[in-house]
Motif scaffolding. Structure first.
Motif, PDB file in Angstrom:
ATOM      1  N   ALA A  39     -21.702  42.515  87.631  1.00 22.52           N
ATOM      2  CA  ALA A  39     -20.992  41.398  87.405  1.00 22.52           C
ATOM      3  C   ALA A  39     -20.039  40.777  88.274  1.00 22.52           C
ATOM      4  CB  ALA A  39     -20.338  41.565  85.957  1.00 22.52           C
ATOM      5  N   LEU A  40     -19.105  41.905  88.810  1.00 25.65           N
ATOM      6  CA  LEU A  40     -18.173  41.314  89.853  1.00 25.65           C
ATOM      7  C   LEU A  40     -18.870  40.812  91.078  1.00 25.65           C
ATOM      8  CD1 LEU A  40     -15.700  44.549  89.425  1.00 25.65           C
ATOM      9  CD2 LEU A  40     -15.285  42.137  88.722  1.00 25.65           C
ATOM     10  N   THR A  78     -23.456  49.760  87.908  1.00 21.70           N
ATOM     11  CA  THR A  78     -23.037  49.777  86.719  1.00 21.70           C
ATOM     12  C   THR A  78     -22.967  48.213  86.385  1.00 21.70           C
ATOM     13  OG1 THR A  78     -20.706  49.464  87.109  1.00 21.70           O
ATOM     14  CG2 THR A  78     -21.525  51.644  86.755  1.00 21.70           C
ATOM     15  N   SER A  79     -23.170  47.787  85.091  1.00 26.37           N
ATOM     16  CA  SER A  79     -23.194  46.574  84.631  1.00 26.37           C
ATOM     17  C   SER A  79     -21.991  45.852  85.075  1.00 26.37           C
ATOM     18  CB  SER A  79     -23.355  46.282  83.000  1.00 26.37           C
ATOM     19  OG  SER A  79     -24.387  46.839  82.670  1.00 26.37           O
ATOM     20  N   GLU A  80     -20.684  46.514  84.956  1.00 27.70           N
ATOM     21  CA  GLU A  80     -19.489  45.776  85.392  1.00 27.70           C
ATOM     22  C   GLU A  80     -19.279  45.508  87.001  1.00 27.70           C
ATOM     23  OE1 GLU A  80     -19.289  49.022  83.828  1.00 27.70           O
ATOM     24  OE2 GLU A  80     -19.382  48.109  81.682  1.00 27.70           O
ATOM     25  N   ILE A  81     -19.928  46.306  87.764  1.00 26.80           N
ATOM     26  CA  ILE A  81     -19.590  46.188  89.109  1.00 26.80           C
ATOM     27  C   ILE A  81     -20.711  45.220  89.619  1.00 26.80           C
ATOM     28  CG2 ILE A  81     -20.042  47.215  91.261  1.00 26.80           C
ATOM     29  CD1 ILE A  81     -17.546  48.160  90.057  1.00 26.80           C
TER      30      ILE A  81
END
Length: 97
Positions: A19-20, A14-17
């Motif tokens: 980015a992390l 996912t985009s969030e993961i």
């Protein structure tokens, strides 16, 4: 120590993961995104092994209880006392509790 053979695979995050992962590499916490994924998978594997071990223990406890019942080694009980004892044993077995 001999390193295992490496195999390249592609994953989708996912985009969030994603980015992390990028952030952890950019701050120097990890040398690469692959290093992060390998660590995450090692942690996942350890968690699965622990879950399997706990499930095997629970099955053994249940089998012992069934055997006790079948052999007539049972007595009256208080459900609240059993719940309390179970919670105490569970928290004693879990070092994070």
């Amino acid at each position: 120590m001999r390193m295992s053979a490496m195999e390249r695979i592609t994953i989708t995050l996912t985009s969030e993961i994603a980015a992390l992962v990028r952030g952890a590499v950019e701050t120097g916490d990890y040398a690469s995104s692959s290093e992060i994924i390998r660590e995450a998978l090692r942690d996942w594997r350890e968690k699965r092994l622990a879950t399997e071990h706990n499930s095997a223990q629970m099955r053994a406890f249940i089998a012992a209880g069934v055997e006790d019942h079948d052999q007539g080694r049972v007595r009256a009980f208080d459900a609240d006392d059993i719940k309390t004892l179970g919670r105490l044993r569970s928290s004693a077995a879990d070092p994070s509790a």
